[in-house]
Structure formats: C-alpha cells, structure tokens
Design a protein around this motif. Structure first.
Motif, PDB file in Angstrom:
ATOM      1  N   GLU A 264      64.460  10.881  44.831  1.00 46.79           N
ATOM      2  CA  GLU A 264      65.363  11.605  44.102  1.00 46.79           C
ATOM      3  C   GLU A 264      66.912  11.364  44.292  1.00 46.79           C
ATOM      4  N   PRO A 267      67.933   8.545  41.058  1.00 42.51           N
ATOM      5  CA  PRO A 267      68.507   9.158  39.590  1.00 42.51           C
ATOM      6  C   PRO A 267      69.728  10.000  40.003  1.00 42.51           C
ATOM      7  N   ASP A 270      72.406   7.590  39.891  1.00 40.10           N
ATOM      8  CA  ASP A 270      72.809   7.122  38.535  1.00 40.10           C
ATOM      9  C   ASP A 270      73.491   7.986  37.661  1.00 40.10           C
ATOM     10  N   CYS A 271      73.343   9.153  37.747  1.00 37.95           N
ATOM     11  CA  CYS A 271      73.961  10.273  37.031  1.00 37.95           C
ATOM     12  C   CYS A 271      75.435  10.611  37.481  1.00 37.95           C
ATOM     13  N   ASN A 325      63.072  22.181  39.186  1.00 36.80           N
ATOM     14  CA  ASN A 325      62.561  20.765  38.862  1.00 36.80           C
ATOM     15  C   ASN A 325      63.287  19.888  40.111  1.00 36.80           C
ATOM     16  N   TRP A 326      64.002  20.190  40.963  1.00 35.09           N
ATOM     17  CA  TRP A 326      65.013  19.213  41.798  1.00 35.09           C
ATOM     18  C   TRP A 326      65.131  19.927  43.088  1.00 35.09           C
ATOM     19  N   TYR A 365      73.834  17.085  37.109  1.00 36.83           N
ATOM     20  CA  TYR A 365      72.496  16.245  37.330  1.00 36.83           C
ATOM     21  C   TYR A 365      71.426  16.980  36.508  1.00 36.83           C
ATOM     22  N   CYS A 368      72.039  15.315  33.364  1.00 34.54           N
ATOM     23  CA  CYS A 368      71.520  13.738  33.199  1.00 34.54           C
ATOM     24  C   CYS A 368      69.833  13.729  32.920  1.00 34.54           C
ATOM     25  N   ARG A 369      69.083  14.561  33.603  1.00 34.07           N
ATOM     26  CA  ARG A 369      67.676  14.543  33.752  1.00 34.07           C
ATOM     27  C   ARG A 369      67.184  15.230  32.422  1.00 34.07           C
ATOM     28  N   TRP A 370      67.522  16.428  32.278  1.00 28.41           N
ATOM     29  CA  TRP A 370      66.792  17.362  31.411  1.00 28.41           C
ATOM     30  C   TRP A 370      67.472  17.649  30.160  1.00 28.41           C
TER      31      TRP A 370
END
Length: 554
Positions: A264, A267, A270-271, A325-326, A365, A368-370
C-alpha cells in the motif's frame, strides 16, 4: 498521535483514559512552565546535533548512555537548560573535558558554566545518564518504554513519547521549537537482535560478547519525540519509489504478511507526491518498523503496529465503511512525514498544524484511490463519530498544553471546508504543494500558517481559522423568513466573519457569501429542494427548519 489514540480510546471503549481528556483545569505548575516555556536558558542557544549513545538491557529494563550535544550560542550563555526526567540519573556532564556544575528542578537540568560561553560559539557538551526509564502501561496511550516479548519469546523493545516528552529517556532540549540539524543514534542491543532507529544505517559493531551496537544517522532536522529506538528479532526487506528508498523492518515470522500489506505504500506515495509534494526526507529514506504498540510518526522510521489489517485495528473510525478499504496506520502516520515532521509546530499548543493536515491526508488518499465522493463520505462520517466540539483545538502556550483532540477530525473537516471556500481544485493542490515546500524542515506557528493561506488565496482567513481553532461552536448559517423574503447570515463567536458557502437547488450549485449581517437571498434562487452543501462545508444551519416552517404555514 498519542492524543489521537487517547481520543479514539475514549470514543470506542470509554476506558479510564477518558479522564485525561477532560482534565483541563489549567492549574499549571512550575514544572509545566519549565517544560513548555522559552527562557534565556533555552533561547540562548541553538541545538545543532544530537549524537546519542545508549545501551539497552531488556531483562533489567535499564538504559545507560551519553548524548553528545553540539550547539551554537545565540547570545552570551552563563547557564543553559536541558531536560531529563527526574527518575533518571545524571551521571555527569562534561564541557571541554571537565565536569560542570548542574542542579535539577523537576525534569529540568540547569548547567552552570565557569565562564559564560560567548555569543556565536559552537560547542559540544557530553551528558552522561542512566536508569530505568518510565515504562508505558498502555502504549501508546501513555508515554514510555515498552519492554515485551514476541511470539518466539524474544525481547522486543521500543519507545513512544509524543506529548510525554523525549526527555523521558534521553537528555535534550525538550521543546518543539528547536530541532537538531542532524542526529546520530547508536544503540547497543543484545547481539541476537536488531536495533532500528531513524535515518540510514551506518553499520554495526561488536561491543562485547553479548552486545552489538547499531549506528544510525539522520541528516535532516528532526524533532525530539521522533528520535526513537526499536529492538527486536527483525528482518529487513526493501523497495524503491522513484528515487526514494523504502525499507521495512518486521518480526521474522511476519515477513510474508508485511510484504503483502506494505504494498500500500506505493499507491500512497503516488497520491501524496501528486497532491502534497515529494517525500521531505529522501536522504534519510522511508521506513516502516513493526512495533509492539499501534503506531507513531517517528521520522523516517514510522512505527507500525496495526497487525497488517485494514482500518484502525480492524475498525472504521468514520462508521461509513470507507475506512475499511485501507490501512489507517500506514496512511496517517506516513502523512505526518509532511505535516508534523517536516512542518513542525513551535509550541505543542499548535499541534493542530500536525494533526489537522495529517488527518486530512486520509481523505486525500481516499480521493486518489476511490474518488471525491468516498472522501467526502469519510469526512462527514468522522464528524458524527469522532468530533466532540467540547474544547478549543488550540491549547495554552508556554506550558506544554495540547488542545482538544478535535485537532484531528474537526481539523480535517476544517481544512476540507477551506478547499471548497477556494472553489478551485487546481489551485488548491498547488497551494498544498507550495505549503509543504515553503515550510519544509521548519518550525512554525498558527499565525504564520494563517498568513500563508491568506497570501495564497487573497482571502481574509484569520476569522475563519479563529472560529474553528479557538472556539468550540461551528459557524452557524442562519436563515429567517419575513413575508416572501428569505434572509441569511453567519452566527459566530468571532467578529467580521465572512465565508463563502454553497447552496444546492434542483441539482444546481449556487455560491453565496454571508457575513455577520443579514442579507437577502436572491429571489431568483429556487426554494424548491433548497439546501446547504454540508458535504463540503463543515457548518451548522437552520435552513430546513425555516423552509419547513414556511411549507407548514402554506
């Protein structure tokens, strides 16, 4: 992080630490002033480097060592204050090869020089100490050392002292305003174990038949509570993100779990690189270190103890499902590298600068992901589950006083509100990137942060920040109806409060800018399905009540 964990413990478990959260009688003592204030014995010098040597004897819960403190005098210095908890023994303090006189008052150590050190002189003194440091009872809810055993009955040692103070276990100037420009941490540990600290590993060397010394170096400024040690049956694996070295230290039997869980980090980087700027300490690398407590933002050696699970110990703090989710500890504690470690408050009363922005990185975060809607759902959920609005977010200055735990999630929603006040996402992300670069590796305060955002946005923001940070009530957007006309205004504790806000009507977005004075709502705005966009703005309003009252009369 320590205060957050106390706050969460209160909300989820109602355990005895709740009393600590409500203990705010402001009966400050001499000890509070010695720890929290800046007097000539502290302001007369600037710490340049800590060169810390410490030997840890786990079976005796005992440590001993020396901190070689290099400093530069800013003015003539006849006496200086360092700090070491009173339960720890000062073995001796030497300057220029000679022992110097000192006396103790609570946790402060005052050193008296034979001749005042002249201004602008660079000097080093050696502070030798030993003893049994305070052991945390419920780490990290309280500060202290952790001496425990892993599943294989190997010694596992760590320390967490945010808020409590780094002087719990090593001598230093224990005030956030002065960070050493660099640090070396040399840890002598039982030879069958690995010792991990901040920065990069310089190497290891044999001390005797039973102990090995592990040498670490930090080349960037670091605040005192971030300097740590971890000792355990660690194995190491590594990765890279762009030009950043990623290193992971976990207990040997958790290697495969960690390899999967720590994916994790990529990503996340990246974010964060895109939204808030590059990692601020590439010279010292990024590390996650498994610890026998939940987590802490230890610079370049982030403490991780979330069991390789999603959420916060398997829970979703927002109550919405989005938080499952994280991995909460990876994201939140890593976010502190930008906010808290790189940008550091000068006084603990301004810890919102650490915690509000870092808690907002959780939403960054998620976005960025969802996507944005999931991020707003998460932030809105936190308002219901994790905000008390019982005490001001800013604490009292000069007495080592943290403000309310609302600095986390109320603070995150405040930052989110500021974003939608600006109403330009491209500009918003540019501002956050500029913030982390302009304030990189500095200590700061509320006034400087507010001034920065005012300059970047061309908005008057002092009243906005003061309402959220220095008062408990949220801004209330009041409406009233007289005949066929609807009026609106802000009701706030601060004067001259003026903040744009968004209304929704029939899927259309309409911006108004209320002040503390009543204004007429434009008659062209449809009253059908009219509502305030509370997803984006953390405020209260009586609009529904006013509209329902109108409908009832009709």
């Amino acid at each position: 992080m320590r205060f957050l964990l106390l706050f969460i413990a209160f909300h989820f478990f109602q355990i005895s630490t709740a009393q600590l959260l409500s203990d705010h009688d402001k009966n400050y003592t001499r000890a509070d002033s010695l720890r929290g204030s800046l007097r000539p014995e502290r302001t007369g010098y600037d710490v340049l480097k800590y060169d810390l040597y410490v030997k840890v004897i786990p079976e005796e819960k005992y440590i001993s060592g020396v901190n070689k403190i290099t400093f530069k005098t800013l003015e003539e210095l006849p006496k200086m204050q360092l700090d070491l908890f009173k339960n720890m023994k000062v073995d001796s303090i030497t300057y220029k090869g000679k022992k110097v006189k000192f006396y103790r008052e609570f946790n402060a150590v005052f050193i008296e020089f034979e001749q005042p050190i002249q201004q602008k002189k660079e000097s080093t003194l050696n502070f030798y100490y030993s003893g049994k440091p305070i052991v945390a009872k419920t780490p990290p809810w309280d500060g202290g050392f952790i001496f425990t055993k892993d599943k294989n009955n190997e010694d596992w040692v760590s320390v967490a002292v945010q808020g409590t103070g780094a002087s719990l276990w090593y001598p230093n100037k224990d005030h956030l305003s002065d960070e050493p420009e660099e640090a070396e941490i040399h840890i002598a540990a039982p030879k069958n174990l690995v010792a991990v600290s901040n920065g990069r590993l310089l190497g290891k060397e044999k001390v005797d038949e039973n102990y090995t010394q592990w040498n670490w170096k930090v080349t960037n400024p670091i605040n005192n509570y971030n300097i740590i040690l971890n000792i355990g049956d660690y194995v190491n694996f590594s990765d890279h993100y762009k030009d950043l070295d990623l290193n992971y230290y976990v207990l040997s039997y958790n290697l495969e779990k960690a390899k999967k869980s720590f994916k994790e980090v990529t990503p996340m980087m990246d974010c964060f690189y895109e939204k808030i700027g590059p990692y601020p300490f590439p010279e010292d690398s990024y590390k996650l270190v498994e610890t026998p407590f939940l987590g802490m933002e230890h610079q370049s050696a982030v403490a991780y103890g979330n069991g390789f699970n999603f959420g916060y110990m398997g829970r979703d703090l927002s109550g919405t499902g989005v938080g499952l989710n994280w991995d909460y500890i990876i994201i939140h504690e890593s976010g502190h590298e930008w906010f808290g470690n790189s940008i550091t408050a000068k006084d603990i009363a301004d810890m919102w600068i650490h915690e509000s922005f870092t808690s907002y990185t959780e939403a960054i975060y998620i976005e960025c992901r969802w996507g944005l809607e999931k991020a707003l759902t998460y932030l809105n959920g936190l308002r219901q589950t994790m905000v008390s609005n019982d005490r001001p977010i800013i604490g009292d200055y000069g007495v080592n006083s943290e403000g309310s735990g609302d600095m986390y999630f109320k603070g995150a929603n405040m930052i989110n509100t500021l974003r939608f006040m600006i109403n330009d996402d491209e500009k918003w992300w540019e501002i956050l990137n500029h913030f982390t670069s302009a304030f990189k590796h500095t200590t700061t305060d509320t006034e400087a942060v507010v001034r920065f955002f005012e300059e970047e946005t061309d908005l008057e923001l002092a009243s906005f920040f003061n309402q959220y940070l220095r008062h408990t009530k949220l801004p209330e957007l009041q409406f009233k109806k007289e005949n066929a006309t609807i009026y609106y205004r802000w009701k706030t504790d601060v004067e001259n409060f003026k903040m744009p806000v968004e209304l929704l009507t029939n899927q259309k977005e309409i911006r108004i800018t209320p002040s503390n004075s009543w204004q007429k709502l434009d008659k062209s705005i449809s009253k059908e399905n009219l509502q305030v966009n509370l997803k984006k703005f953390y405020i209260t309003t009586n609009l529904n009540e006013v509209l329902n009252r109108r409908d009832h009369r009709n």
